[in-house]
Design an enzyme around this catalytic site. Structure first.
Site, PDB file in Angstrom:
ATOM      1  N   HIS A   1     -15.310  -7.859  29.449  1.00 23.78           N
ATOM      2  CA  HIS A   1     -16.688  -7.240  28.910  1.00 23.78           C
ATOM      3  C   HIS A   1     -16.696  -5.897  28.714  1.00 23.78           C
ATOM      4  O   HIS A   1     -16.678  -5.429  28.056  1.00 23.78           O
ATOM      5  CB  HIS A   1     -18.774  -8.223  29.353  1.00 23.78           C
ATOM      6  CG  HIS A   1     -18.360  -9.246  29.141  1.00 23.78           C
ATOM      7  ND1 HIS A   1     -19.366  -9.537  30.486  1.00 23.78           N
ATOM      8  CD2 HIS A   1     -17.701  -9.710  28.156  1.00 23.78           C
ATOM      9  CE1 HIS A   1     -19.614 -11.079  29.442  1.00 23.78           C
ATOM     10  NE2 HIS A   1     -18.729 -10.810  28.153  1.00 23.78           N
TER      11      HIS A   1
ATOM     12  N   GLU B   1      -6.600 -18.807  12.832  1.00 19.93           N
ATOM     13  CA  GLU B   1      -6.758 -18.899  14.288  1.00 19.93           C
ATOM     14  C   GLU B   1      -5.817 -19.150  14.684  1.00 19.93           C
ATOM     15  O   GLU B   1      -4.778 -19.010  15.792  1.00 19.93           O
ATOM     16  CB  GLU B   1      -8.287 -18.331  15.523  1.00 19.93           C
ATOM     17  CG  GLU B   1      -9.367 -17.678  14.400  1.00 19.93           C
ATOM     18  CD  GLU B   1      -9.767 -17.591  15.859  1.00 19.93           C
ATOM     19  OE1 GLU B   1      -9.593 -16.379  16.586  1.00 19.93           O
ATOM     20  OE2 GLU B   1     -10.997 -18.642  16.209  1.00 19.93           O
TER      21      GLU B   1
ATOM     22  N   ASN C   1      -6.061 -12.207  17.393  1.00 23.71           N
ATOM     23  CA  ASN C   1      -5.587 -12.246  18.451  1.00 23.71           C
ATOM     24  C   ASN C   1      -5.619 -13.230  18.761  1.00 23.71           C
ATOM     25  O   ASN C   1      -4.346 -14.065  19.052  1.00 23.71           O
ATOM     26  CB  ASN C   1      -7.193 -11.732  19.365  1.00 23.71           C
ATOM     27  CG  ASN C   1      -7.571 -10.466  18.614  1.00 23.71           C
ATOM     28  OD1 ASN C   1      -7.121  -9.572  18.335  1.00 23.71           O
ATOM     29  ND2 ASN C   1      -9.117 -10.671  18.911  1.00 23.71           N
ATOM     30  N   ASP C   2      -6.452 -14.356  18.396  1.00 21.36           N
ATOM     31  CA  ASP C   2      -5.617 -16.424  18.619  1.00 21.36           C
ATOM     32  C   ASP C   2      -4.541 -16.383  17.389  1.00 21.36           C
ATOM     33  O   ASP C   2      -3.728 -17.703  18.429  1.00 21.36           O
ATOM     34  CB  ASP C   2      -7.026 -16.931  18.178  1.00 21.36           C
ATOM     35  CG  ASP C   2      -7.535 -16.378  19.456  1.00 21.36           C
ATOM     36  OD1 ASP C   2      -7.426 -17.146  20.878  1.00 21.36           O
ATOM     37  OD2 ASP C   2      -8.980 -17.060  19.339  1.00 21.36           O
TER      38      ASP C   2
ATOM     39  N   ARG D   1      -3.440 -14.697  25.507  1.00 20.71           N
ATOM     40  CA  ARG D   1      -3.492 -13.478  25.209  1.00 20.71           C
ATOM     41  C   ARG D   1      -3.775 -12.760  26.330  1.00 20.71           C
ATOM     42  O   ARG D   1      -4.043 -11.430  26.574  1.00 20.71           O
ATOM     43  CB  ARG D   1      -4.340 -13.385  24.024  1.00 20.71           C
ATOM     44  CG  ARG D   1      -5.894 -14.104  24.572  1.00 20.71           C
ATOM     45  CD  ARG D   1      -6.709 -13.972  23.352  1.00 20.71           C
ATOM     46  NE  ARG D   1      -8.134 -13.524  22.906  1.00 20.71           N
ATOM     47  CZ  ARG D   1      -8.076 -13.536  21.735  1.00 20.71           C
ATOM     48  NH1 ARG D   1      -9.061 -14.181  21.489  1.00 20.71           N
ATOM     49  NH2 ARG D   1      -9.183 -12.583  21.411  1.00 20.71           N
TER      50      ARG D   1
ATOM     51  N   CYS E   1     -10.472  -9.754  11.272  1.00 21.45           N
ATOM     52  CA  CYS E   1     -10.848  -9.488  11.969  1.00 21.45           C
ATOM     53  C   CYS E   1     -11.446  -9.263  13.635  1.00 21.45           C
ATOM     54  O   CYS E   1     -11.285  -8.838  14.396  1.00 21.45           O
ATOM     55  CB  CYS E   1     -12.817 -10.507  12.026  1.00 21.45           C
ATOM     56  SG  CYS E   1     -12.506 -12.011  12.395  1.00 21.45           S
TER      57      CYS E   1
HETATM   58  C1  PEP Z   1      -9.816 -13.409  17.076  1.00 16.92           C
HETATM   59  O1  PEP Z   1      -8.897 -14.122  17.924  1.00 16.92           O
HETATM   60  O2  PEP Z   1      -8.672 -12.560  16.299  1.00 16.92           O
HETATM   61  C2  PEP Z   1     -10.772 -13.285  16.846  1.00 16.92           C
HETATM   62  C3  PEP Z   1     -11.235 -12.153  16.130  1.00 16.92           C
HETATM   63  O3  PEP Z   1     -11.409 -13.876  18.416  1.00 16.92           O
HETATM   64  P1  PEP Z   1     -11.895 -12.987  19.258  1.00 16.92           P
HETATM   65  O4  PEP Z   1     -11.280 -12.156  20.125  1.00 16.92           O
HETATM   66  O5  PEP Z   1     -13.273 -13.237  19.545  1.00 16.92           O
HETATM   67  O6  PEP Z   1     -11.113 -14.367  19.845  1.00 16.92           O
HETATM   68 MG    MG Z   2     -10.688 -15.587  18.928  1.00 18.19          MG
END
Ligand code: PEP
Ligand code: MG
Length: 808
Positions: free
Chosen positions: A441, A669, A692-693, A703, A740
């Site tokens: 966080h 993702e 990210n995922d 990750r 995103c």
């Molecule tokens: C992602 O996986 O890129 C994403 C935006 O979701 P989070 O980072 O919350 O898993």
């Molecule tokens: Mg994600």
């Protein structure tokens, strides 16, 4: 005459030839013959009967004399002396007699994996005339035969002349050993196993990176050791390089346009992990741990209970007012068990602050001891709440509230979310932590406040004094200590370029985000709660592309009620006004555990019940959330986004539960979702790529694993190919594609994403200005051409070079 014996495997794991150990001291057999095991277990046992001779002060290595007369050295992991004993528990004392299989050292394998360069463990038979024959290859269990050793007396005599040769040198190089001398030392050492030692740290001469890690400075005494016929000449050559007096100027790289900082190649570079993007340079301000209020006197239990109640109310109200991740902390205060533990402490005669420390400290410690790193990261929230309660009762101030000179780089062991929230970005230029996690966080709050932050530097920060000049490249997760003049200029120029483009982006915030040739790109913000929404609107966000609703759900004993959720969603909707608002459905499981979630322990949580799989398996939770979203007024105002989809069935199931009147979008993702983008697009209102995922699953790299964080690169051509497939898929139904994930906030990622067909970027509030500026620099036609070339690249590094050369 020869003699011999056997060793049994002292660990569960995989047998590895010594030559493959990533340390020339072992691979070059400078310390002895033997074999290595890449451990899968965490207990070192005796490989034979004998006597424990020494246990290293760092508790990571020991020597043993076998009953049949050879001396053994077992060294758990590589460079583990750096850990200072952390994670190792010897179970025997020096001088102890042991039988084969007796426990010797227990160690924390997870911690080693995160903090040591390698965990592979050499098992050496030391002494002259030894030869070994491996008896195991591949998987091996502790106690299975590992190797046979023999000692030949005649050969021992012959080898006696082949000892390690050493030279000593005092470093005269004005800038110490930076990249250029390191490269020359490597060349001089070619063909030999040569090691340079500064104090008790050593590095192989042929690894420039490891040499730089020694931080060799002018005036240092260096011991150079090598082994083998003719090594003397190489040692002399290296000693001569170290003794050179000339100024070896650093090639000064021009800063790339758009404020890209060239990678550091000189000075001392410490490696951590990116937690919040950005660069900074300035003087170190070390934060000490909060003052403990030791001599707090306990009043009578009733008074202390009242004191606790008052603090509970005050802290809860403060946390609730802040919303977002602090909602999750406030929920901890609703935890009956935790509150009861504090009350029991008070009844037992402790002061209220002492009882809070004991109860919440124990809760945090048990979270930290959990094998799941992400759960351990949540311990920071418990400690944060502990400190806030204690501060409220005693007036002790948080460490981060200390006076910090403007432009400082904060160095700390760990920072709690409230510490980061209390930081003034006008004073704090960057944050560098020894511990901490990239998904904590605290990291999310830093990103929201646009304070660059890198974490997981380990003990390497310990020797950096207050007031040292450092350069932080949080984009790369590196810290440069005492950067030379040319690098300081590079930081200044990159920062100035970024500030300039941010300022013009802010000036343009009122007008829609466009490329230089007029292509409209929607620029949205990623939100964790209400506070982020306010900042995002102020920074010119055109909407919210991702509300991470899980912050409402984590770190609490029971899920939030429908009404609690509705209130939060409505408050954010009201702050956003007319702007689009995308609410992501609960994404827990995997890296986001919730204590009440009925998820059994999983071998691979990232591949298990997470995201929509978890939600569909727990329909009551899902339906509560959908009801809360449906209740947001005006009706249909909020769009719904589904995380972790890997099949059309999952999407169909959600659409059916949502009912009519709402737009439902899909997060891309998983590679599977990217591949079935045409089918998903026929059902969905929009796609949003979670890079990210998507990167984690495309590259099969966790990750959250600091050990592989440097390779987890969303610019990998495989990830780009999946993004391209997603855009193609969406175009068959004419729906928009957003991004995103973190790549949308990466200045190198922006031209590629737009070139591949993405029309909406959603980034942390603190990255809106830079992202708007990155969009405004490029033209759509050039971005398309660039993206086409990137898809043909062979590696992430090649893509990075390509975009950097283009100079956007
Ligand atoms: C992602 O996986 O890129 C994403 C935006 O979701 P989070 O980072 O919350 O898993
Ligand atoms: Mg994600």
């Amino acid at each position: 005459m020869s003699e011999g014996g056997f060793l049994l495997a002292p660990l569960d794991g995989w047998a590895v030839a010594l030559e493959r150990v990533p340390d020339p001291v072992f691979a070059g057999k400078m310390l002895g013959q033997g074999i290595a095991i890449d451990p899968t277990g965490a207990m070192l046992v005796a490989p034979c009967a004998g006597e424990v001779l020494t246990i290293h002060a760092g508790r990571h290595a020991l020597t043993l004399r076998s009953d049949d007369g050879v001396e053994l050295l077992i060294h758990i992991g590589i460079d583990t002396v750096e850990l200072g004993g952390d994670g190792f528990a010897p179970l025997v004392a020096e001088g102890a007699r042991v039988a084969a299989g007796d426990p010797l050292i227990r160690f924390d394998l997870d911690r080693l994996v995160q903090r040591a360069p390698a965990v592979v463990t050499p098992i050496l038979v030391t002494g002259k005339g030894i030869s070994v024959e491996p008896l195991a290859s591949g998987r091996v269990a502790a106690g299975e035969p590992l190797l046979r050793w023999t000692r030949d007396a005649a050969q021992a005599e012959a080898e006696a002349g082949g000892d390690v040769v050493t030279r000593r040198a005092t470093v005269a190089l004005p800038h110490g050993v930076h990249a250029r001398p390191a490269a020359r030392i490597g060349a001089a050492a070619k063909g030999f196993a040569i090691v340079l030692a500064r104090g008790d740290k050593q590095a192989p001469a042929d690894s420039a990176v490891r040499l730089l890690g020694l931080a060799i400075a002018a005036g240092d005494e260096i011991v150079i050791s090598g082994y083998g016929a003719g090594v003397e000449r190489a040692l002399d050559a290296i000693a001569a390089i170290l003794g050179e007096h000339e100024i070896d100027e650093l090639a000064s790289e021009p800063p790339a346009p758009g404020g890209t900082l060239p990678a550091a190649t000189g000075g001392t570079i410490l490696n951590g992990v990116r937690a919040a993007r950005g660069i900074a340079f300035g003087l170190v301000h070390r934060l000490q741990a909060a003052q403990r209020v030791g001599d707090d006197q306990a009043g009578d239990p009733l008074t202390e209970q009242h004191r606790f109640d008052a603090a509970l109310d005050a802290v809860r109200a403060r946390l609730r007012a802040n919303g977002g991740v602090f909602e999750a902390q406030a929920a901890l205060l609703e935890d009956d068990e935790l509150v009861a533990a504090v009350r029991a402490g008070i009844d037992a005669g402790h002061s209220a602050p002492a009882a809070v420390r004991a109860a919440l400290g124990a809760a945090a410690a048990s979270l930290e001891a959990n094998g799941n790193r992400r759960i351990a990261e949540r311990a920071a929230d418990v400690r944060d709440v502990e400190r806030q309660l204690v501060s409220d009762m005693t007036g002790a101030s948080a460490p981060a509230a200390a006076e910090v000179a403007p432009g400082s780089i904060l160095l700390a062991d760990e920072l709690l979310p409230s510490d980061v929230a209390a930081l003034d970005p006008a004073r704090v230029a960057g944050i560098v932590l020894a511990r901490g996690g990239p998904t904590s966080h605290a990291a999310i709050i830093a990103a929201g406040k646009a304070i660059p932050m890198a974490v997981a530097f380990g003990d390497s920060l310990a020797t950096i004094a207050d007031g040292t000049l450092v350069g932080l490249d949080a984009d790369r997760g590196t810290l440069e200590v005492d950067p030379p003049g040319e690098r300081v200029t590079a930081y200044r120029e990159a920062l100035a370029a970024r500030a300039e483009s941010r300022a013009s982006a802010r000036a343009a915030a009122a007008s829609p985000c466009r490329t230089a040739d007029g292509q409209r790109i929607e620029l949205f913000a990623n939100l964790g709660g209400l506070a982020d929404a306010e900042l995002a609107v102020a920074e010119g966000a055109e909407g919210c592309g991702l509300l991470r609703t899980e912050f409402l759900f984590l770190d609490r004993a029971s899920p939030p009620t429908r009404e609690e959720q509705r209130t939060q969603y409505q408050a954010i909707a009201d702050t956003l006004g007319e702007r689009p608002f995308v609410i992501r459905l609960l994404d827990i499981g995997g890296d986001k555990p919730a204590p009440y979630a009925p998820i059994p322990a999983e071998e691979n949580p990232a591949l298990g019940q997470r995201g929509i799989r978890f939600a569909l398996a727990n329909p009551a939770l899902l339906d509560d959330q959908l009801a809360a979203i449906r209740a947001v007024v005006p009706t249909g105002r909020a769009r719904i986004m589904v995380p972790m989809v890997s099949s059309v069935d999952e999407l169909d199931a959600v659409i059916e539960r949502v009912g009519p009147g709402f737009e439902v979008g899909v997060m891309i993702e998983t590679p599977a979702a990217a591949m079935i983008a045409p089918a998903l697009s026929r059902r969905a209102a929009f796609l949003s790529i979670g890079t990210n995922d998507l990167t984690q699953y495309a590259l099969a790299m966790d990750r959250g694993n600091a050990a592989i964080a440097a390779s987890l690169d969303s610019l990998h051509p495989a990830v780009l190919a999946l993004i391209a497939a997603t855009c193609r898929g969406a175009s068959t139904s004419g729906i928009p594609v957003a991004v995103c994930g973190d790549l949308a906030a990466d200045p190198l990622g922006v031209p590629l994403l737009i070139g591949l067909g993405v029309t909406e970027l959603s980034v942390p509030a603190g990255r809106l200005g830079d992202t708007r500026a990155a969009v405004a620099r490029l033209s759509l036609a050039d971005a398309r051409a660039l993206a086409g070339q990137a898809l043909d690249c062979e590696s992430a590094a090649a893509v990075r070079r390509l975009v950097e050369e283009r100079g956007w």
